[in-house]
Write a protein that holds these residues in place. Structure first.
Motif, PDB file in Angstrom:
ATOM      1  N   LYS A   1     -29.625 -22.483 -14.290  1.00 42.44           N
ATOM      2  CA  LYS A   1     -30.568 -22.715 -13.203  1.00 42.44           C
ATOM      3  C   LYS A   1     -31.973 -22.603 -13.752  1.00 42.44           C
ATOM      4  CE  LYS A   1     -27.486 -22.867  -9.918  1.00 42.44           C
ATOM      5  NZ  LYS A   1     -27.063 -24.089  -9.369  1.00 42.44           N
TER       6      LYS A   1
ATOM      7  N   ASP B   1     -32.998 -30.133 -15.397  1.00 43.51           N
ATOM      8  CA  ASP B   1     -31.598 -29.808 -15.675  1.00 43.51           C
ATOM      9  C   ASP B   1     -31.526 -29.169 -17.050  1.00 43.51           C
ATOM     10  OD1 ASP B   1     -30.770 -30.881 -13.274  1.00 43.51           O
ATOM     11  OD2 ASP B   1     -30.395 -32.865 -14.123  1.00 43.51           O
TER      12      ASP B   1
ATOM     13  N   ARG C   1     -25.732 -32.060 -23.767  1.00 43.30           N
ATOM     14  CA  ARG C   1     -24.529 -32.893 -23.650  1.00 43.30           C
ATOM     15  C   ARG C   1     -24.267 -33.631 -24.962  1.00 43.30           C
ATOM     16  NH1 ARG C   1     -20.160 -32.517 -21.094  1.00 43.30           N
ATOM     17  NH2 ARG C   1     -21.325 -31.950 -19.255  1.00 43.30           N
TER      18      ARG C   1
ATOM     19  N   GLU D   1     -22.520 -24.981 -20.338  1.00 39.83           N
ATOM     20  CA  GLU D   1     -22.853 -24.243 -19.119  1.00 39.83           C
ATOM     21  C   GLU D   1     -24.219 -24.661 -18.610  1.00 39.83           C
ATOM     22  OE1 GLU D   1     -22.331 -20.017 -19.621  1.00 39.83           O
ATOM     23  OE2 GLU D   1     -20.786 -20.378 -21.112  1.00 39.83           O
ATOM     24  N   ASN D   2     -24.267 -25.075 -17.350  1.00 36.10           N
ATOM     25  CA  ASN D   2     -25.538 -25.395 -16.721  1.00 36.10           C
ATOM     26  C   ASN D   2     -26.299 -24.111 -16.431  1.00 36.10           C
ATOM     27  OD1 ASN D   2     -25.331 -28.252 -16.581  1.00 36.10           O
ATOM     28  ND2 ASN D   2     -23.806 -27.995 -14.960  1.00 36.10           N
TER      29      ASN D   2
ATOM     30  N   SER E   1     -30.494 -30.855 -20.345  1.00 41.45           N
ATOM     31  CA  SER E   1     -29.082 -31.155 -20.142  1.00 41.45           C
ATOM     32  C   SER E   1     -28.612 -32.339 -20.989  1.00 41.45           C
ATOM     33  CB  SER E   1     -28.820 -31.435 -18.663  1.00 41.45           C
ATOM     34  OG  SER E   1     -27.448 -31.600 -18.424  1.00 41.45           O
ATOM     35  N   ASP E   2     -29.430 -33.373 -21.104  1.00 39.74           N
ATOM     36  CA  ASP E   2     -29.036 -34.539 -21.902  1.00 39.74           C
ATOM     37  C   ASP E   2     -28.882 -34.172 -23.376  1.00 39.74           C
ATOM     38  OD1 ASP E   2     -29.036 -36.125 -19.644  1.00 39.74           O
ATOM     39  OD2 ASP E   2     -31.058 -36.896 -19.991  1.00 39.74           O
TER      40      ASP E   2
ATOM     41  N   ALA F   1     -29.154 -26.609 -19.877  1.00 37.94           N
ATOM     42  CA  ALA F   1     -27.789 -26.216 -20.218  1.00 37.94           C
ATOM     43  C   ALA F   1     -27.772 -25.470 -21.546  1.00 37.94           C
ATOM     44  CB  ALA F   1     -26.886 -27.440 -20.295  1.00 37.94           C
TER      45      ALA F   1
END
Length: 94
Positions: free
Chosen positions: A35, A52, A73, A32-33, A69-70, A54
């Motif tokens: 904000k 970014d 992921r 889930e991203n 985010s990276d 998550a």
């Protein structure tokens, strides 16, 4: 063709188990991203763009704090591979 039709009255159909049955799906992997809030930029500049971010969660108990985010992921892909290996190993059992 067989004349006998099965009905619930034909016998005791109660099934009992000593231990509870595990859920059908042990995993429910989610990415889930989030904000992010941009922080203030260097003196005299406007605010930076929000990074970014998550969160990765799974029904098996995996849960992360907010990550880049990276990084999230990468963790997501590693856990997905573990799930795949678990399923593959389970299908080879006699």
């Amino acid at each position: 063709m067989n004349e006998h039709r099965f009905t619930l009255d034909d016998g005791d159909t109660t099934v009992t188990r000593d231990e509870p049955r595990p859920p059908l799906y042990r995993h429910r992997l989610r990415f889930e991203n989030v904000k992010g809030e941009g922080g203030p930029g260097p003196e005299g500049s406007t605010r930076r763009a929000a990074p970014d971010l998550a969160v990765v969660t799974c029904a098996c108990g995996l849960g992360t704090d907010v990550l880049a985010s990276d990084d999230a992921r990468l963790l997501y892909e590693e856990h997905r591979n573990l799930i795949r290996d678990e399923i593959t190993a389970g299908s080879r059992r006699p």
